[in-house]
Design a protein around this motif. Structure first.
Motif, mmCIF file in Angstrom:
data_model
loop_
_atom_site.group_PDB
_atom_site.id
_atom_site.type_symbol
_atom_site.label_atom_id
_atom_site.label_comp_id
_atom_site.label_asym_id
_atom_site.label_seq_id
_atom_site.Cartn_x
_atom_site.Cartn_y
_atom_site.Cartn_z
ATOM 1 N N ASP A 146 0.817 -1.216 0.000
ATOM 2 C CA ASP A 146 0.000 0.000 0.000
ATOM 3 C C ASP A 146 0.854 1.271 0.000
ATOM 4 O O ASP A 146 1.101 1.883 1.042
ATOM 5 C CB ASP A 146 -0.958 -0.018 1.194
ATOM 6 N N LEU A 147 1.281 1.680 -1.200
ATOM 7 C CA LEU A 147 2.118 2.881 -1.322
ATOM 8 C C LEU A 147 1.295 4.154 -1.131
ATOM 9 O O LEU A 147 1.821 5.187 -0.753
ATOM 10 C CB LEU A 147 2.825 2.887 -2.679
ATOM 11 N N VAL A 195 0.608 9.120 4.997
ATOM 12 C CA VAL A 195 1.271 9.345 6.285
ATOM 13 C C VAL A 195 2.442 10.324 6.144
ATOM 14 O O VAL A 195 2.659 11.169 7.016
ATOM 15 C CB VAL A 195 1.756 7.991 6.879
ATOM 16 N N LEU A 196 3.184 10.196 5.046
ATOM 17 C CA LEU A 196 4.426 10.981 4.905
ATOM 18 C C LEU A 196 4.255 12.234 4.044
ATOM 19 O O LEU A 196 5.240 12.912 3.746
ATOM 20 C CB LEU A 196 5.527 10.089 4.307
ATOM 21 N N TYR A 215 10.503 3.511 11.969
ATOM 22 C CA TYR A 215 9.452 2.541 12.328
ATOM 23 C C TYR A 215 9.081 1.537 11.236
ATOM 24 O O TYR A 215 8.571 0.459 11.540
ATOM 25 C CB TYR A 215 8.176 3.273 12.788
ATOM 26 N N GLU A 216 9.330 1.855 9.945
ATOM 27 C CA GLU A 216 8.809 0.945 8.916
ATOM 28 C C GLU A 216 9.409 -0.461 8.996
ATOM 29 O O GLU A 216 8.685 -1.455 8.868
ATOM 30 C CB GLU A 216 9.057 1.530 7.515
ATOM 31 N N PRO A 222 4.609 -2.141 5.740
ATOM 32 C CA PRO A 222 4.648 -1.699 7.152
ATOM 33 C C PRO A 222 3.332 -1.103 7.629
ATOM 34 O O PRO A 222 3.158 -0.897 8.828
ATOM 35 C CB PRO A 222 5.738 -0.619 7.158
ATOM 36 N N TYR A 223 2.422 -0.805 6.709
ATOM 37 C CA TYR A 223 1.194 -0.102 7.090
ATOM 38 C C TYR A 223 -0.002 -1.045 7.238
ATOM 39 O O TYR A 223 -1.124 -0.602 7.469
ATOM 40 C CB TYR A 223 0.915 1.022 6.084
ATOM 41 N N LYS A 224 0.226 -2.355 7.117
ATOM 42 C CA LYS A 224 -0.863 -3.310 7.330
ATOM 43 C C LYS A 224 -1.166 -3.399 8.828
ATOM 44 O O LYS A 224 -0.264 -3.413 9.658
ATOM 45 C CB LYS A 224 -0.460 -4.701 6.821
#
Ligand SMILES: *Cc1c(COP(=O)(O)O)cnc(C)c1O
Length: 382
Positions: free
Chosen positions: A5-6, A12-13, A262-263, A364-366
């Protein structure tokens, strides 16, 4: 659900990334701007090597290393049979012969025992000069470098680490892209550290190769006089045009912060949820040996032999769960190598993997809910 999920990452960024892109636009320093040098410094420090040289993509990075080593006709380069095409394409493009080596079924990486057997065979046959090994950190996991290095030293082989999928991983704290005599990576958007287009980098501790590769990246220009503005039109060898755009460097600088903050930890958490949730199934799960740390470019499972993969993928897709097959075809069976000595590889593990692997959504966002959904749909589909 997105496979990787880009868009969520961008959400977020967004403030940092937007401002990074706009500041490059405002400066109009689109090629070789200060952000490129800054990124090279930051990444060399992170990986723990002396030189980082950015370039246009991960494929060029391998090609540039091959050129620096003078790999060409008559040379054998040993490459895992289970990898993305570039790993074997680049040495072959330089005229060398890619010799494919089988992999370990649980780590998916080059099997050192099989490498040694293949190297001995090539040396005994005497048709090619055994020149280099290209080891790949497949799906994020560093290859077995302690064993590979021993074999390379024993047979006097150069070691290239293709870390396109492994950036951020490590073995006992020693970082990916520090294991090769030269190491390479890719910033393709879906890689562990991706930019917003194509990008790549090369790492080495060797000053002479670093100079040579910087020159090759820019049409073989004379790099001995960095302060002479005319030296850049003095071309002392044939090279390429392979640079990382300033805008990509700026994006990478801001994404790198999230990557280390964090990723990497979060994607490892996601992988651990999968491993825990799928452990009591008939699936074979990826194995991370003691001391190894993966950056989880993919989470790749193996289906039981009697499961129809296409059918399973269709069932998952019907419930909005995407899945991918990395990779469906062993390198030695790619038609580009038909009729060459690269086609004559005995790699039964790779052939089995190509028929049974399936990569499931990871980034990392799952969330835990995302992962639980994939696990339950997967169990149902099985
Ligand atoms: C993606 C990839 C490459 C090539 O990187 P690009 O930036 O797409 O050229 C090389 N090797 C491996 C193992 C890869 O996964």
């Amino acid at each position: 659900m997105q496979f990787r999920d880009l868009q969520k990452q961008y959400k977020v960024l967004k403030p940092q990334i937007d401002s990074a892109m706009m500041s490059v636009a405002a400066s109009a320093h689109f090629i070789s701007g200060p952000e490129v040098k800054e990124l090279e410094k930051v990444l060399a420090e992170y990986v723990g090597v002396k030189h980082c040289i950015t370039c246009a993509n991960g494929t060029d990075a391998i090609t540039i290393a091959m050129k620096a080593w003078g790999v060409g006709k008559g040379d054998a380069v040993f490459v895992p049979d289970f990898t993305f095409f570039s790993s074997g394409e680049c040495p072959a493009d330089e005229g060398a012969t890619s010799i494919y080596v089988d992999v370990n079924q649980r780590t998916y990486n080059m099997d050192p025992v099989k490498l040694e057997a293949v190297v001995q065979k090539v040396i005994a046959e005497g048709k090619y000069k055994a020149k280099a090994v290209i080891a790949v950190d497949l799906f994020g996991l560093p290859a077995d470098y302690p064993s590979l290095r021993t074999i390379c030293d024993k047979y006097n082989l150069l070691l290239l680490e293709d870390g396109a999928q492994g950036f951020g991983g490590n073995i006992n704290g020693k970082m990916v892209c520090s294991f090769g005599d030269i190491s390479t990576t890719s910033f393709f958007p879906a890689k562990p550290l991706g930019c917003y287009g194509d990008g790549g980098a090369i790492f080495t501790n060797n000053d002479k190769w670093a100079d040579l590769m910087r020159s090759i990246c820019i049409h073989g220009k004379d790099t001995s006089n960095p302060n002479d503005p005319n030296a850049k039109y003095n071309n002392i060898r044939l090279g390429m045009n392979s640079r990382l755009d300033t805008i990509q460097a700026a994006i990478l600088l801001s994404k790198f912060k999230a990557f280390v903050d964090y990723e990497l930890a979060d994607v490892n958490k996601v992988a651990a949820w999968y491993s825990e949730g799928l452990k009591d199934t008939s699936l074979i799960l990826p194995e991370i040996k003691e001391g190894f740390y993966s950056s989880w470019a993919q989470y790749t499972i193996q289906l039981p032999a009697d499961v129809d993969r296409k059918n399973l993928q269709a069932k998952l897709k019907a419930t909005d769960i995407p899945s991918m097959v990395y990779y469906a075809k062993p390198m030695h069976l790619q038609s580009a190598f038909t009729g060459t000595d690269s086609a004559n590889a005995g790699c039964p593990v790779t052939e089995k993997l190509c028929a049974t692997v399936l990569s499931i959504p990871i980034d990392p966002y799952k969330t835990k809910e995302d992962v639980n959904l994939v696990i339950s749909k997967l169990k149902e589909a099985l």
